[in-house]
Enzyme design. Structure first.
Site, short mmCIF file in Angstrom:
data_model
loop_
_atom_site.label_atom_id
_atom_site.label_comp_id
_atom_site.label_asym_id
_atom_site.label_seq_id
_atom_site.Cartn_x
_atom_site.Cartn_y
_atom_site.Cartn_z
N TYR A 116 4.68 -9.41 7.27
CA TYR A 116 4.09 -7.95 7.62
C TYR A 116 4.32 -7.81 9.06
O TYR A 116 4.29 -8.53 9.97
CB TYR A 116 2.75 -8.02 7.27
CG TYR A 116 2.27 -7.94 5.89
CD1 TYR A 116 2.29 -7.09 5.25
CD2 TYR A 116 1.67 -9.14 5.25
CE1 TYR A 116 1.63 -6.74 3.76
CE2 TYR A 116 1.48 -9.43 4.00
CZ TYR A 116 1.42 -8.20 3.07
OH TYR A 116 0.85 -8.25 1.85
N TYR B 154 -4.74 -10.42 2.77
CA TYR B 154 -5.09 -8.86 3.04
C TYR B 154 -5.12 -8.84 4.34
O TYR B 154 -5.79 -9.42 5.39
CB TYR B 154 -6.90 -8.55 2.54
CG TYR B 154 -6.91 -8.32 1.26
CD1 TYR B 154 -6.22 -7.33 0.37
CD2 TYR B 154 -8.04 -9.04 0.56
CE1 TYR B 154 -6.51 -7.41 -1.18
CE2 TYR B 154 -8.22 -9.13 -0.74
CZ TYR B 154 -7.42 -8.20 -1.51
OH TYR B 154 -7.84 -8.13 -2.85
N ASP C 26 0.76 -1.15 -0.09
CA ASP C 26 -0.12 0.11 -0.07
C ASP C 26 1.05 1.29 -0.14
O ASP C 26 1.85 1.33 0.61
CB ASP C 26 -0.89 0.14 1.22
CG ASP C 26 -1.99 -1.22 1.31
OD1 ASP C 26 -2.16 -1.40 -0.04
OD2 ASP C 26 -2.41 -1.47 2.34
#
Ligand SMILES: [Zn+2]
Ligand SMILES: [Zn+2]
Length: 427
Positions: free
Chosen positions: A306, A378, A240
């Site tokens: 992440y 996601y 992002d």
């Protein structure tokens, strides 16, 4: 019929040069040029019939109209066309004059040979000019993806030298937020920076929605050092805009169109890019890559790791957080296309694996969570549950609202094999 009878029948059609004569027998014996083949056959046929030997000047040939006398000139023109261009491999293609192609058939038919006996004029041209180009320029022929592709148009008397792209592979880290991976033209002015004659209000006249991008830091530097005409940035997925890319970085390939330099010093290039980016992004592991690396970077299945800063709506204990993360580890998640994702994308439910989930609390309402998951998972939704569209989720298991306040990618690695396979590198 013996080969000598064939030779005499071909020679009777009119003056046929050694190359055009030999070309009809190109599939016989190796290690000879067609001109050598033709001359030898003509001599042998004369000896066989005990007749005087009569040479034919190539310029007088009715089949190629003298074209076979000019391999050297064509090769010299090819070499001149890339005089200032660095190439290691080449390929020659020839557009034969239609008349010569017709003559070749007439020649064979007239002698009672199959239309396709031997080889085509253009095949000989490609090879003979190619050999000479290789000698003149010190380069190698490559039939798959040469650095330069020559197209000889014999009738038009022109040469086209098509310079193929060069590729640099590397990994980038994005150390500041709000930097898109690729340049993001302003949608209000289509990247022109103007609305009518006035500077665009929306982007402040820059033409871009974001001033900087990873592409914007990397591609122009590579293009400059390779002296190309255009550049394309290919990333192994993208984070992002507001996410950092840390750790080992994300693989990418920069493609440079029509480069005049290929063998660039990648370490110096790395230094130049990093100096230019001044800490906003960083690149490392730059290497000269093959054409196939673009597809590898785009298509290789990759897992992502992440780190997310999470804020909870209610107090959470460390015990509860650890239990929830244990529950998420190894789970298969169902995710209905999130609201925030591009609306042009079809809404579907997809399943993705969570390989590992760990984390710790800073206080009862804040923590840091690290997730290692399959590509396409996601993460923001895995934490928040996306109003029930993602199952299971951290928020769902803890039974409290949870939202990601900052998201960083810390690793992008091939699921089954590393991106960095020597087969895809040139150095
Ligand atoms: Zn000829
Ligand atoms: Zn604008």
């Amino acid at each position: 019929m013996s080969i000598f009878e064939d030779v005499r029948a071909l020679a009777e059609s009119g003056p046929v040069c050694d190359a055009c004569l030999g070309r009809a027998f190109a599939d016989r014996s190796f290690g000879l040029t067609n001109a050598e083949r033709g001359k030898s056959l003509r001599i042998a046929a004369a000896l066989d019939a005990d007749e005087p030997y009569e040479a034919v000047e190539t310029e007088d040939c009715w089949v190629c109209e003298g074209a076979c006398a000019h391999f050297d000139e064509w090769a010299a023109r090819c070499a001149a066309a890339i005089e200032d261009v660095e190439v290691e491999t080449y390929q020659v293609g020839t557009r034969a004059p239609p008349l010569v192609e017709e003559n070749e058939i007439l020649l064979r038919e007239g002698a009672g040979l199959p239309d396709d006996a031997g080889e085509l004029f253009k095949s000989e041209f490609n090879r003979e000019v190619g050999k000479r180009v290789g000698r003149l320029t010190g380069t190698e022929v490559d039939f798959t993806r040469p650095d330069v592709q020559f197209l000889l148009d014999i009738e038009a008397d022109t040469i086209e030298a098509q310079i193929n792209s060069a590729f640099i592979y590397g990994r980038y880290r994005k150390l500041e937020r709000d930097i898109p991976q690729t340049e993001w033209p302003c949608r209000e002015c289509d990247g022109s920076g103007y609305q009518g004659k006035e500077p665009c209000d929306y982007c402040g006249g820059s033409g871009y929605l974001y001033e900087d991008s990873v592409e914007g830091f990397v591609a122009p530097v590579v293009m400059d050092v390779m002296d190309g005409v255009d550049a394309k940035f290919h990333g192994a997925g993208r984070e992002d805009v507001d996410a950092l890319m840390l750790g080992t970085g994300r693989p990418f390939v920069v493609e440079i169109m029509e480069p005049r330099r290929r063998n660039v010093d990648v370490e110096q290039l790395e230094g130049d890019i990093n100096a230019m980016a001044d800490g906003e992004i960083e690149v490392e592991g730059l290497r000269l890559a093959t054409y196939d690396m673009v597809e590898r970077v785009k298509k290789l299945d990759a897992s992502k790791q992440y780190r997310a800063a999470v804020e909870f709506d209610a107090d959470v204990t460390d015990e509860a957080l650890q239990a929830a993360l244990d529950e998420l580890t190894g789970v298969t998640v169902e995710q209905y296309t999130p609201h925030r994702v591009d609306h042009r994308r079809a809404s579907i439910t997809r399943t993705r694996h969570v390989y590992d989930a760990t984390g710790e609390l800073e206080d009862a309402r804040h923590g840091t969570v690290e997730i290692h998951g399959e590509g396409g998972l996601y993460i923001k939704e895995l934490i928040s549950g996306d109003e029930g569209r993602t199952n299971p989720s951290l928020a769902g298991i803890l039974d409290t609202g949870a939202v990601v306040t900052a998201l960083d990618v810390i690793a992008v690695e091939g699921e089954d094999e590393p991106f960095e396979d020597d087969e895809f590198f040139k150095n």
